[in-house]
Motif scaffolding. Structure first.
Motif, PDB file in Angstrom:
ATOM      1  N   ALA A 181       1.722  -5.987  -1.865  1.00 41.81           N
ATOM      2  CA  ALA A 181       1.470  -4.675  -2.463  1.00 41.81           C
ATOM      3  C   ALA A 181       0.643  -3.812  -1.518  1.00 41.81           C
ATOM      4  O   ALA A 181       0.914  -2.615  -1.334  1.00 41.81           O
ATOM      5  N   ARG A 182      -0.362  -4.408  -0.912  1.00 41.60           N
ATOM      6  CA  ARG A 182      -1.195  -3.660   0.023  1.00 41.60           C
ATOM      7  C   ARG A 182      -0.389  -3.189   1.233  1.00 41.60           C
ATOM      8  O   ARG A 182      -0.548  -2.057   1.693  1.00 41.60           O
ATOM      9  N   ARG A 183       0.454  -4.053   1.761  1.00 43.47           N
ATOM     10  CA  ARG A 183       1.252  -3.680   2.937  1.00 43.47           C
ATOM     11  C   ARG A 183       2.147  -2.487   2.628  1.00 43.47           C
ATOM     12  O   ARG A 183       2.374  -1.621   3.475  1.00 43.47           O
ATOM     13  N   ARG A 184       2.646  -2.430   1.418  1.00 42.56           N
ATOM     14  CA  ARG A 184       3.503  -1.299   1.053  1.00 42.56           C
ATOM     15  C   ARG A 184       2.694  -0.012   0.928  1.00 42.56           C
ATOM     16  O   ARG A 184       3.147   1.059   1.351  1.00 42.56           O
ATOM     17  N   ILE A 185       1.505  -0.115   0.363  1.00 44.84           N
ATOM     18  CA  ILE A 185       0.649   1.066   0.284  1.00 44.84           C
ATOM     19  C   ILE A 185       0.292   1.548   1.691  1.00 44.84           C
ATOM     20  O   ILE A 185       0.317   2.759   1.976  1.00 44.84           O
ATOM     21  N   GLU A 186      -0.032   0.614   2.564  1.00 45.10           N
ATOM     22  CA  GLU A 186      -0.360   0.990   3.944  1.00 45.10           C
ATOM     23  C   GLU A 186       0.803   1.712   4.607  1.00 45.10           C
ATOM     24  O   GLU A 186       0.614   2.708   5.318  1.00 45.10           O
ATOM     25  N   TYR A 187       2.009   1.232   4.364  1.00 47.46           N
ATOM     26  CA  TYR A 187       3.202   1.827   4.982  1.00 47.46           C
ATOM     27  C   TYR A 187       3.443   3.237   4.452  1.00 47.46           C
ATOM     28  O   TYR A 187       3.719   4.166   5.228  1.00 47.46           O
ATOM     29  N   VAL A 188       3.336   3.396   3.139  1.00 46.13           N
ATOM     30  CA  VAL A 188       3.529   4.729   2.555  1.00 46.13           C
ATOM     31  C   VAL A 188       2.451   5.688   3.048  1.00 46.13           C
ATOM     32  O   VAL A 188       2.732   6.848   3.388  1.00 46.13           O
ATOM     33  N   ALA A 189       1.206   5.196   3.121  1.00 47.81           N
ATOM     34  CA  ALA A 189       0.104   6.047   3.585  1.00 47.81           C
ATOM     35  C   ALA A 189       0.332   6.499   5.021  1.00 47.81           C
ATOM     36  O   ALA A 189       0.135   7.679   5.349  1.00 47.81           O
TER      37      ALA A 189
END
Length: 341
Positions: A181-189
């Protein structure tokens, strides 16, 4: 086969629409039709969408073999008349539901282009990003979601919903995965931070949302730093940077990184005339007295002072920063060189 594909093209561009649609429909539905010929019929059908026969072959292709689905997805919105785009977007939406990851990835990328004509495009992309069981297509969905956030109905709402769902996720994670979940947030950010000014409003909304989660303040800072309108009125720029600085309380290392990011954005300002309105901003940040605001001021002075050949006013701000109450800010200001020995 080549001659049949050429015949499909000629029929589409030379014959009256009803005749052309009938010929393409017959060629597509023939029992011995080669898949490449069928794909050609799909590719040349864009100018014949006033004929219902054509929609029948397109619906079949959207649920057909990979080469046919790909032909459907190759069509772009501007290839079609405005009146047909919403209906065609529904075809693209259908392909997203396939179990074939490769086809689904192509469809998600295409759906982002069709988002302005697809009421649920943004929510479909958001679901694909937030679904941690979908490992093969989430990145293409994330890029599409950022695009759709600025172009689709309720796009920004869908993007923020996906970010909130990921930030709130407490689903158990297998040992072979690392904070998905964190990796996806990082990617979107990161994708939002790299986007142009057309995405500024979306980035501000997403950044404010992430700022509400202590674990995602670094991503919030990344997004918000990229969203600052440096060409706005000085008072507005100063307010935005002051709010951003407050986000860094107790995070000195993050403040350094964000200051570096702001310095890069300031360095991208092309005209020397851009420096004058930012001088009062640097002064306000200096006078604030805080750690992050001081580093932001140093970044502004370093990026813009040299452009003026260190005119007196910029040099004065630098001198003030060299006497700043925060040692890290003083050190950063002292590293700025106005002339070499």
């Amino acid at each position: 086969m080549t001659s049949r594909k050429e015949a499909a093209r000629l029929a589409a561009v030379r014959l009256p629409a009803p005749q052309a649609a009938a010929l393409l429909g017959d060629a597509y539905e023939a029992l011995d039709a080669h898949r490449d010929v069928q794909a050609a019929c799909v590719a040349f059908a864009g100018g014949l969408l006033g004929e219902e026969r054509v929609w029948g072959l397109l619906r079949d292709a959207a649920g057909g073999e990979a080469v046919l689905r790909t032909a459907v997805l190759r069509v772009r919105p501007l290839d079609l008349a405005e009146g047909h785009r919403e209906r065609y977007a529904r075809l693209v939406r259908e392909v997203v539901g396939t179990d074939d990851d490769e086809a689904a990835g192509l469809a998600l990328a295409a759906l982002a282009r069709w988002a302005p004509w697809s009421p649920d495009a943004a929510s479909v992309l958001a679901d694909a990003v937030a679904d941690l069981d979908r490992r093969a297509t989430w990145q293409v969905a994330a890029r599409g979601l950022v695009t759709a956030a600025a172009t689709a109905p309720r796009g920004a709402e869908a993007l923020c919903g996906a970010l909130a769902a990921l930030a709130d996720s407490d689903a158990p994670v297998p040992q072979d995965r690392d904070l998905p979940a964190r990796r996806r947030i990082e990617y979107v950010a990161q994708t939002l931070a790299d986007a142009d000014e057309a995405y500024r409003a979306v980035a501000l909304r997403a950044g404010e949302l992430l700022a509400g989660y202590g674990d995602f303040v670094p991503q919030a800072a990344e997004v918000l730093a990229g969203a600052v309108a440096l060409d706005a009125e000085p008072a507005e720029v100063a307010r935005a940077l002051s709010r951003l600085a407050r986000l860094h309380e107790g995070r000195p290392a993050l403040a350094v990184r964000t200051a570096e990011t702001l310095g890069e954005h300031l360095g991208d300002l092309e005209r020397a005339a851009d420096t004058a309105p930012l001088l009062p901003v640097a002064r306000i940040l200096t006078e604030d007295g805080g750690h992050a605001s001081g580093l932001f001021a140093v970044a502004a002075v370093e990026a813009l002072g040299e452009r003026t050949d260190w005119a007196g006013r910029w040099r004065d701000v630098l001198v003030s920063l060299r006497g700043h109450g925060v040692p890290d800010v003083r050190d950063a200001a002292l590293r700025v060189c106005t002339s070499y020995e």
